[in-house]
Design a protein around this motif. Structure first.
Motif, short mmCIF file in Angstrom:
data_model
loop_
_atom_site.label_atom_id
_atom_site.label_comp_id
_atom_site.label_asym_id
_atom_site.label_seq_id
_atom_site.Cartn_x
_atom_site.Cartn_y
_atom_site.Cartn_z
N GLU A 87 0.99 -1.32 0.03
CA GLU A 87 0.03 0.16 -0.02
C GLU A 87 0.86 1.32 0.15
N SER A 88 2.01 1.17 0.71
CA SER A 88 2.67 2.53 0.81
C SER A 88 3.37 2.63 -0.28
N PHE A 89 3.86 1.67 -0.80
CA PHE A 89 4.76 1.85 -2.45
C PHE A 89 3.58 2.25 -3.18
N ALA A 90 2.35 1.62 -3.47
CA ALA A 90 1.56 2.12 -4.41
C ALA A 90 1.40 3.63 -4.02
N LEU A 91 1.06 4.16 -2.99
CA LEU A 91 0.98 5.47 -2.87
C LEU A 91 2.20 6.37 -3.23
N GLN A 92 3.38 5.86 -2.73
CA GLN A 92 4.51 6.62 -3.14
C GLN A 92 4.57 6.70 -4.94
N ASN A 93 4.41 5.77 -5.47
CA ASN A 93 4.43 5.56 -7.05
C ASN A 93 3.44 6.54 -7.50
N SER A 94 2.41 6.78 -7.02
CA SER A 94 1.31 7.57 -7.60
C SER A 94 1.36 8.83 -7.10
N ASN A 95 2.35 9.40 -6.44
CA ASN A 95 2.18 10.57 -5.68
C ASN A 95 1.32 10.95 -4.71
N ASN A 96 1.03 10.11 -4.09
CA ASN A 96 -0.26 10.31 -3.03
C ASN A 96 0.21 9.83 -1.54
N PHE A 97 1.44 9.82 -1.27
CA PHE A 97 1.84 9.42 -0.24
C PHE A 97 2.22 10.50 1.03
N THR A 98 1.08 10.64 1.90
CA THR A 98 1.25 11.74 2.93
C THR A 98 1.76 11.45 4.24
N LYS A 99 2.08 12.55 4.99
CA LYS A 99 2.72 12.33 6.45
C LYS A 99 1.99 11.43 7.14
N GLU A 100 0.57 11.56 6.99
CA GLU A 100 -0.04 10.73 7.99
C GLU A 100 -0.05 9.24 7.51
N LYS A 101 -0.01 8.98 6.30
CA LYS A 101 -0.05 7.71 5.83
C LYS A 101 1.27 7.09 6.16
N MET A 102 2.48 7.78 6.04
CA MET A 102 3.71 7.32 6.58
C MET A 102 3.71 6.87 7.85
N GLU A 103 3.19 7.61 8.88
CA GLU A 103 3.01 7.52 10.25
C GLU A 103 2.19 6.27 10.48
N GLU A 104 1.25 6.02 9.60
CA GLU A 104 0.15 4.90 10.00
C GLU A 104 1.01 3.51 9.52
N VAL A 105 1.68 3.80 8.46
CA VAL A 105 2.52 2.63 7.87
C VAL A 105 3.43 2.22 8.86
N SER A 106 4.16 3.26 9.42
CA SER A 106 5.28 3.09 10.13
C SER A 106 5.07 2.45 11.35
N ASN A 107 3.79 2.65 11.95
CA ASN A 107 3.37 2.10 13.33
C ASN A 107 3.09 0.71 13.15
N LYS A 108 2.14 0.24 11.77
CA LYS A 108 1.98 -0.98 11.60
C LYS A 108 3.14 -2.05 11.49
N ILE A 109 4.21 -1.38 10.70
CA ILE A 109 5.49 -2.04 10.44
C ILE A 109 6.33 -2.35 11.79
N LEU A 110 6.38 -0.99 12.73
CA LEU A 110 6.90 -1.21 13.92
C LEU A 110 6.21 -2.27 14.65
N ASP A 111 5.21 -2.59 14.61
CA ASP A 111 4.52 -3.34 15.56
C ASP A 111 4.63 -4.94 15.23
N CYS A 112 4.98 -5.06 14.07
CA CYS A 112 5.26 -6.63 13.42
C CYS A 112 6.69 -7.02 13.54
N LEU A 113 7.53 -6.02 13.89
CA LEU A 113 9.07 -6.21 14.00
C LEU A 113 9.58 -7.13 15.24
#
Length: 78
Positions: A30-56
């Protein structure tokens, strides 16, 4: 996936808790798709970061958190 995205994808997967891989894959896709379409926001980055950190694995949380802080803002498009 772009080359840098592929490297980050593999880096994160190697540090993921067993059984949490699909969550990571979905979040990163999801994150990469948003980045590639120039729709990646700071809020989305924070959301994805939290998901990732929780799974590590705990021993990798600080390392990955620092990397995401260092490079994450470079991918925000909005």
């Amino acid at each position: 996936m772009q080359s840098g995205q592929n490297q980050f994808f593999n880096f994160i997967l190697e540090r993921t808790k067993s059984g949490r891989e699909q969550e990571i894959i979905s979040a990163l896709q999801e994150s990469f798709a948003l980045q590639n379409s120039n729709n990646f926001t700071k809020e989305k980055m924070e959301e994805v970061s939290n998901k990732i950190l929780d799974c590590l694995k705990p021993e990798h949380v600080e390392e990955v958190s620092n990397i995401m802080k260092q490079f994450g803002s470079q991918h925000i498009s909005k």
